[in-house]
Write an enzyme that holds these catalytic residues in place. Structure first.
Site, PDB file in Angstrom:
ATOM      1  N   LYS A 174       6.539  17.577  51.913  1.00  0.00           N
ATOM      2  CA  LYS A 174       5.805  16.535  51.337  1.00  0.00           C
ATOM      3  C   LYS A 174       5.267  15.514  52.412  1.00  0.00           C
ATOM      4  O   LYS A 174       4.130  15.036  52.414  1.00  0.00           O
ATOM      5  CB  LYS A 174       6.040  15.618  50.095  1.00  0.00           C
ATOM      6  CG  LYS A 174       5.795  16.593  48.935  1.00  0.00           C
ATOM      7  CD  LYS A 174       6.047  15.585  47.526  1.00  0.00           C
ATOM      8  CE  LYS A 174       5.903  16.492  46.379  1.00  0.00           C
ATOM      9  NZ  LYS A 174       6.164  15.619  45.171  1.00  0.00           N
ATOM     10  N   LYS A 194       5.564  29.257  47.403  1.00  0.00           N
ATOM     11  CA  LYS A 194       5.688  29.120  45.969  1.00  0.00           C
ATOM     12  C   LYS A 194       4.294  28.563  45.233  1.00  0.00           C
ATOM     13  O   LYS A 194       3.622  28.134  45.830  1.00  0.00           O
ATOM     14  CB  LYS A 194       6.660  27.916  46.011  1.00  0.00           C
ATOM     15  CG  LYS A 194       6.723  27.265  44.519  1.00  0.00           C
ATOM     16  CD  LYS A 194       7.636  26.031  44.473  1.00  0.00           C
ATOM     17  CE  LYS A 194       6.845  24.869  44.901  1.00  0.00           C
ATOM     18  NZ  LYS A 194       6.997  23.423  44.259  1.00  0.00           N
ATOM     19  N   LYS A 209       1.151  23.336  42.133  1.00  0.00           N
ATOM     20  CA  LYS A 209      -0.209  22.615  41.715  1.00  0.00           C
ATOM     21  C   LYS A 209      -0.755  21.750  42.720  1.00  0.00           C
ATOM     22  O   LYS A 209      -1.859  21.535  42.505  1.00  0.00           O
ATOM     23  CB  LYS A 209       0.354  21.753  40.441  1.00  0.00           C
ATOM     24  CG  LYS A 209       1.461  20.608  40.793  1.00  0.00           C
ATOM     25  CD  LYS A 209       1.705  20.083  39.482  1.00  0.00           C
ATOM     26  CE  LYS A 209       3.247  19.485  39.671  1.00  0.00           C
ATOM     27  NZ  LYS A 209       3.837  19.418  38.182  1.00  0.00           N
TER      28      LYS A 209
HETATM   29  P1  TYM Z   1       7.831  19.664  39.342  1.00  0.00           P
HETATM   30  O1  TYM Z   1       6.910  18.779  38.368  1.00  0.00           O
HETATM   31  O2  TYM Z   1       7.394  20.395  40.683  1.00  0.00           O
HETATM   32  O3  TYM Z   1       7.945  21.135  38.297  1.00  0.00           O
HETATM   33  C1  TYM Z   1       8.386  21.119  37.137  1.00  0.00           C
HETATM   34  C2  TYM Z   1       9.458  22.359  36.928  1.00  0.00           C
HETATM   35  O4  TYM Z   1       8.656  23.707  37.392  1.00  0.00           O
HETATM   36  C3  TYM Z   1       9.389  24.263  38.264  1.00  0.00           C
HETATM   37  N1  TYM Z   1       8.419  25.121  39.025  1.00  0.00           N
HETATM   38  C4  TYM Z   1       8.505  26.354  39.162  1.00  0.00           C
HETATM   39  N2  TYM Z   1       9.325  27.314  38.900  1.00  0.00           N
HETATM   40  C5  TYM Z   1       9.066  28.710  39.091  1.00  0.00           C
HETATM   41  N3  TYM Z   1       8.192  29.021  39.938  1.00  0.00           N
HETATM   42  C6  TYM Z   1       7.066  27.874  40.498  1.00  0.00           C
HETATM   43  N4  TYM Z   1       6.048  28.185  41.189  1.00  0.00           N
HETATM   44  C7  TYM Z   1       7.556  26.593  40.006  1.00  0.00           C
HETATM   45  N5  TYM Z   1       6.802  25.410  40.540  1.00  0.00           N
HETATM   46  C8  TYM Z   1       7.489  24.466  39.722  1.00  0.00           C
HETATM   47  C9  TYM Z   1      10.322  23.299  38.978  1.00  0.00           C
HETATM   48  O5  TYM Z   1      11.223  23.997  39.659  1.00  0.00           O
HETATM   49  C10 TYM Z   1      10.740  22.240  37.687  1.00  0.00           C
HETATM   50  O6  TYM Z   1      11.579  22.630  37.142  1.00  0.00           O
HETATM   51  N6  TYM Z   1      11.593  16.799  40.926  1.00  0.00           N
HETATM   52  C11 TYM Z   1      10.875  17.491  39.821  1.00  0.00           C
HETATM   53  C12 TYM Z   1      10.751  16.829  38.549  1.00  0.00           C
HETATM   54  C13 TYM Z   1      12.002  16.092  37.984  1.00  0.00           C
HETATM   55  C14 TYM Z   1      13.274  16.555  37.416  1.00  0.00           C
HETATM   56  C15 TYM Z   1      14.056  15.572  37.076  1.00  0.00           C
HETATM   57  C16 TYM Z   1      13.655  17.916  36.895  1.00  0.00           C
HETATM   58  C17 TYM Z   1      12.338  14.671  38.154  1.00  0.00           C
HETATM   59  N7  TYM Z   1      13.427  14.505  37.707  1.00  0.00           N
HETATM   60  C18 TYM Z   1      15.471  15.738  36.291  1.00  0.00           C
HETATM   61  C19 TYM Z   1      14.942  17.981  36.466  1.00  0.00           C
HETATM   62  C20 TYM Z   1      15.689  16.964  36.194  1.00  0.00           C
HETATM   63  C21 TYM Z   1       9.854  18.035  40.206  1.00  0.00           C
HETATM   64  O7  TYM Z   1       9.119  17.615  41.017  1.00  0.00           O
HETATM   65  O8  TYM Z   1       9.365  19.305  39.169  1.00  0.00           O
END
Ligand code: TYM
Length: 344
Positions: free
Chosen positions: A124, A206, A209
């Protein structure tokens, strides 16, 4: 009345789950397959709390009105995907100030060196070189606070978040070593198939979004025709053989489509590949497109209905915040006492 002096056996605590998605962009098929879809299965067995992680979103500049709108859309999408607000706590992260409060304490128990190693920070900060803010750097500490506040046993996430779960465990272990058993040490929970859905255009990366090329990802909000088109134009290879070879990068495109198809049809990639033996990529892609569209269709129908009912959504997130506060405050108080704050 005489009270019986019999030991009352406390019912065994159900295991707790915490997870969330950032409302910082459109929600992708990767988010659905890697995370939300899995939560739906887990809600029967665990006490679950799922949040819209809006505080994490502002580590990258957001348009305020859009962030607000997307946060509610994400809540509607959780419910449309099958998360039951009667069974789970659903809330907006910023509605529970305990997250920021615990994050501050944990910041004082986390080392710069640990945070510097985080791949998401490196990625990032490369992408947003003009805004490498301190929040982006300490993001994993806030994430650790999210999880530890609820004494979560398991955190169902995609593969890309596993490094953050590891640092959360390190911080929790460090804190426990100093002060006793304050935090439950959480485990990351990955789905068997689809823990890392790849970009449709660059299948060794990966699906994200924040991909500047919208052809690389499928949004859960995309038009069905657009979804089909994106899958049909997914990058594959010139070998022309439908085989699942997860270790072979030259098959990354086909491996990815096989994983997606496997999830959407409750199968596994090897079995899906067998079913398409001898067929061309064109026919295979059409079948994947149909499976994805048919999988998303009922979610979208539910979503369209729920998003209109603002009062219902408000009820859910208000109620969720109350329940979240109750659990989180207990942990926060314990932490404050341990570190030496005067607790009333
Ligand atoms: P975020 O918002 O980027 O993504 C949300 C969830 O989706 C999963 N994910 C994927 N899984 C499979 N293939 C992909 N291409 C893919 N892209 C995203 C992510 O692994 C995630 O589970 N930091 C976290 C949000 C967060 C969080 C937390 C999660 C903040 N606090 C506490 C769990 C517990 C994030 O940016 O996810």
């Amino acid at each position: 009345m005489e009270t019986e002096n019999k030991e009352i056996q406390a019912p065994e605590r159900r295991k707790r789950i915490f997870s969330g998605v950032q409302p910082s962009g459109t929600i992708t098929l990767g988010n659905y397959i890697g995370a939300i879809r899995n939560w739906v299965n887990l809600q029967e067995e665990y006490d679950c709390a799922f949040a819209m992680m809006d505080m994490h979103s502002i580590t990258v500049r957001q348009t305020p009105a859009e962030l607000r709108k997307r946060t509610l859309e994400l809540l509607a999408l959780y419910i449309a995907c099958g998360i039951d607000p009667e069974k789970c706590i659903l809330f907006i992260q910023s509605h529970n100030s305990a997250h920021a409060e615990l994050a501050w304490v944990l910041n004082c128990y986390t080392y710069m060196g640990e945070l510097q190693r985080m791949t998401q920070f490196k990625d990032k900060s490369a992408r947003h070189a003009d805004n490498i803010n301190a929040g982006l750097f300490t993001y994993p500490v806030l994430m650790a606070a999210d999880i530890l506040l609820y004494q979560a046993d398991c955190v169902p996430v995609g593969k890309d978040q596993m490094q953050h779960i590891e640092i959360c465990r390190d911080i929790a272990n460090r804190f426990n070593a100093l002060y006793g058993n304050v935090f439950t040490i959480p485990e990351g929970l990955l789905v068997k198939s689809g823990a890392k859905i790849m970009s449709l255009q660059e299948p060794t990366k990966k699906m994200s979004k924040s991909d500047p090329n919208p052809k690389g990802f499928i949004s859960m909000m995309d038009d069905f025709n657009v979804i089909a088109k994106k899958i049909k134009s997914a990058v594959t290879d010139s070998e022309g053989i439908i085989e699942y070879r997860p270790e072979d990068d030259s098959k990354a495109g086909i491996n990815n489509l096989l994983s997606i198809m496997a999830v959407m049809t409750d199968s596994n990639p090897e079995k899906v590949a067998e079913g398409f033996e001898g067929q061309g990529y064109g026919a295979f892609k059409s079948a994947v497109a149909e499976a994805v569209v048919e999988g998303i269709r009922p979610i979208r129908e539910e979503y369209d209905r729920i998003i209109k009912d603002k009062a219902y959504l408000q009820d859910i997130y208000r109620n969720g915040a109350e329940q979240a506060h109750r659990i989180a405050d207990r942990t926060l108080k314990k932490v404050y006492k341990k570190v030496g704050f005067v607790v009333e």
